[in-house]
Design an enzyme around this catalytic site. Structure first.
Site, mmCIF file in Angstrom:
data_model
loop_
_atom_site.group_PDB
_atom_site.id
_atom_site.type_symbol
_atom_site.label_atom_id
_atom_site.label_comp_id
_atom_site.label_asym_id
_atom_site.label_seq_id
_atom_site.Cartn_x
_atom_site.Cartn_y
_atom_site.Cartn_z
ATOM 1 N N ASN A 91 3.741 85.182 -10.765
ATOM 2 C CA ASN A 91 4.716 84.105 -10.947
ATOM 3 C C ASN A 91 4.060 83.102 -11.901
ATOM 4 O O ASN A 91 3.225 82.307 -11.495
ATOM 5 C CB ASN A 91 5.012 83.480 -9.573
ATOM 6 C CG ASN A 91 6.040 82.370 -9.660
ATOM 7 O OD1 ASN A 91 6.444 81.960 -10.742
ATOM 8 N ND2 ASN A 91 6.454 81.878 -8.518
ATOM 9 N N ARG A 125 8.039 87.479 -11.724
ATOM 10 C CA ARG A 125 9.186 86.628 -11.445
ATOM 11 C C ARG A 125 9.666 86.073 -12.780
ATOM 12 O O ARG A 125 8.889 85.482 -13.532
ATOM 13 C CB ARG A 125 8.784 85.480 -10.529
ATOM 14 C CG ARG A 125 9.910 84.503 -10.350
ATOM 15 C CD ARG A 125 9.486 83.305 -9.527
ATOM 16 N NE ARG A 125 10.635 82.442 -9.315
ATOM 17 C CZ ARG A 125 10.566 81.118 -9.350
ATOM 18 N NH1 ARG A 125 9.430 80.504 -9.565
ATOM 19 N NH2 ARG A 125 11.656 80.412 -9.155
ATOM 20 N N HIS A 183 16.831 80.896 -7.097
ATOM 21 C CA HIS A 183 16.266 81.301 -5.794
ATOM 22 C C HIS A 183 16.876 82.631 -5.324
ATOM 23 O O HIS A 183 16.871 82.931 -4.131
ATOM 24 C CB HIS A 183 16.566 80.263 -4.675
ATOM 25 C CG HIS A 183 15.873 78.951 -4.816
ATOM 26 N ND1 HIS A 183 16.461 77.774 -4.424
ATOM 27 C CD2 HIS A 183 14.636 78.627 -5.261
ATOM 28 C CE1 HIS A 183 15.633 76.759 -4.641
ATOM 29 N NE2 HIS A 183 14.523 77.258 -5.153
ATOM 30 N N ARG A 200 15.050 66.309 -7.139
ATOM 31 C CA ARG A 200 16.280 66.496 -7.932
ATOM 32 C C ARG A 200 17.488 65.946 -7.182
ATOM 33 O O ARG A 200 17.592 66.100 -5.972
ATOM 34 C CB ARG A 200 16.509 67.980 -8.220
ATOM 35 C CG ARG A 200 15.535 68.553 -9.218
ATOM 36 C CD ARG A 200 15.721 70.055 -9.369
ATOM 37 N NE ARG A 200 14.443 70.724 -9.190
ATOM 38 C CZ ARG A 200 14.290 71.984 -8.828
ATOM 39 N NH1 ARG A 200 15.335 72.743 -8.611
ATOM 40 N NH2 ARG A 200 13.095 72.502 -8.682
ATOM 41 N N GLU A 249 9.337 85.796 -1.128
ATOM 42 C CA GLU A 249 9.768 86.198 -2.467
ATOM 43 C C GLU A 249 8.819 87.206 -3.091
ATOM 44 O O GLU A 249 9.244 88.108 -3.808
ATOM 45 C CB GLU A 249 9.914 84.952 -3.358
ATOM 46 C CG GLU A 249 11.132 84.123 -2.961
ATOM 47 C CD GLU A 249 11.112 82.705 -3.502
ATOM 48 O OE1 GLU A 249 10.441 81.853 -2.903
ATOM 49 O OE2 GLU A 249 11.774 82.450 -4.510
#
Ligand code: AMP
Length: 408
Positions: A11, A95, A184, A245, A388
């Site tokens: 990643n 990823r 996601h 955010r 993940e």
């Protein structure tokens, strides 16, 4: 032959690389780690050799670029005979944040795939360039190995047009590839399947609302294993209140900040992505700290929590309506897996929808997937830890296995 079963998952961020090495015969983790601050004087590598059960090793020294970072990772892995040059490494799974409309599945990377990921940079300016650097570096180190891209957006490509389109002029939207892509996705895919398993059912038979609540946060409505709506959109800014955010705002807020507030596009970008959400509301983005402050009677922390929960509840209601029938709601990621007060507050008062949390079950700390719904409640409420890296490794291994069979 069967020993060639290792998958390295990478990643790659702009100045960091997270990695895990897995043995896909039993999905066990052999090693994991993180390189941070690449390109700085104080780069840091943390490596945990899980296979040998050794202590984590951590050091700080300059690491110039991603190439040096991967070589440093390989050197750490080699101490346990697991280096990147090992013949037992079968594939590398990457990823990749944005796969646009085209990448609906994990994909073996070739020049055309690289070019397409590059073409998507305008819609993922922060992530895709870093992902590309990671891929190119890994390719240079092991040109013989299949490299697979697993896209954050792929799971959401099943969304119908009614959910994926913004209600803006179609020509303008298409000219700029403006639509709701969602993110996601690897987590939503994994958690929705794991939730079905927890219920003892096939994914095709289950409708699930997945709430991925980490520092970034998103909800998805999954009908029979396929995503039909998700809260993030063109970028990961839309939807739930997140650590830093804003999530949903009236788009006119942006116009107002520019026209009346005199802010530049770059300043508004920073405001909405880095200085909003929980941190903008109360100065903290860590739910543990916010709960601690609430326990001390801090009103700003309480308001931030209330706004966070209000938004979450709105999405639960919206996705309940989108799905029509809901079998389970699954909480995952840092906040979803650990913050019992968030889970309790998010479904409080929704008994009419068949939702109720059992306070005792909710308070139990455990590692695995578990049910926290009250006995007799119509809809299951579950805590399902996301993974993940395992999902990327599983998809990578399945694809590479398939390709080997095709060649034979
Ligand atoms: P993630 O992005 O999934 O790694 O989630 C990170 C976030 O999870 C942190 O910013 C915290 O807000 C939250 N978190 C992690 N551990 C806990 C905990 N024990 N209790 C409450 N929140 C937590």
């Amino acid at each position: 032959m069967s020993s060639s079963s290792r998958v390295l998952v990478l990643n790659s961020g702009s100045s960091s690389v997270k990695y895990q090495l897995l043995d896909m015969r039993d999905s066990s983790r052999l090693a994991m780690g993180l390189v941070e601050r690449i390109g700085e004087e104080t780069s840091r590598l943390k490596h945990t050799p899980l296979a040998s059960g050794g202590e984590s090793r951590e050091w700080t020294a300059p690491i110039a670029d991603h190439d040096a970072a991967l070589k440093a990772v390989s050197a750490e892995l080699a101490k346990d005979g697991l280096g990147l040059d090992s013949p037992e490494l079968t594939a590398i799974g990457h990823r990749v944040v944005h796969g646009g409309k085209r990448f609906t599945e994990p994909t073996v990377i070739d020049d055309a795939v690289l070019a397409e990921i590059e073409r998507l940079i305008p819609v993922a300016p922060l992530h895709n360039p870093a992902n590309l650097t990671g891929i190119r570096t890994a390719q240079a180190l092991r040109p013989d190995l299949p490299q697979v891209a697993v896209f954050d957006t792929a799971f959401h490509t099943t969304m119908p047009e009614s959910a994926a389109r913004y209600a803006i002029d179609v020509e303008t939207a298409d000219a700029h590839r403006i639509r709701r892509y969602g993110f996601h996705g690897t987590s939503h895919a994994y958690v929705s399947r794991a939730t079905a398993k927890l219920l003892g059912k096939a994914p095709e038979d289950v409708n699930v609302i997945v709430l991925h609540l980490g520092n970034g946060a998103s909800a998805s409505a999954v009908r029979g294993g396929r995503c039909v709506d998700t809260s993030m959109g063109l970028t990961p800014l839309e939807g739930l209140v997140m650590g830093t955010r804003s999530g949903d705002t009236d788009p006119a807020v942006i116009l107002h900040l520019a026209r009346v507030g005199g802010m530049s596009i770059a300043e508004i970008d920073t405001l909405l992505n880095k200085k909003s959400g929980l941190i903008g509301l109360c100065g903290d983005n860590d739910m543990r700290e916010i709960r601690r402050r609430i326990d001390e009677g801090d009103e700003r922390a309480q308001l931030a929590f209330d706004i966070y929960i209000h938004r979450l509840k709105k999405y639960i209601g919206a996705y309940y309506a989108v799905l029509g029938r809901v079998d389970a709601i699954a909480f995952t990621a840092g906040v979803g897996e650990n913050a019992a007060p968030v889970r309790e507050a998010a479904v409080a008062g929704l008994e009419q929808l068949g939702l109720a949390v059992d306070a005792e079950l909710n308070a139990i700390r455990a590692d695995g997937p578990r049910l926290i719904s009250r006995a007799g409640a119509r809809v299951a409420v579950a805590v399902v830890p996301t993974d993940e890296e395992l999902e990327i490794a599983t998809q990578t291994y399945a694809l590479v296995g398939k390709n080997i069979k095709t060649v034979e």
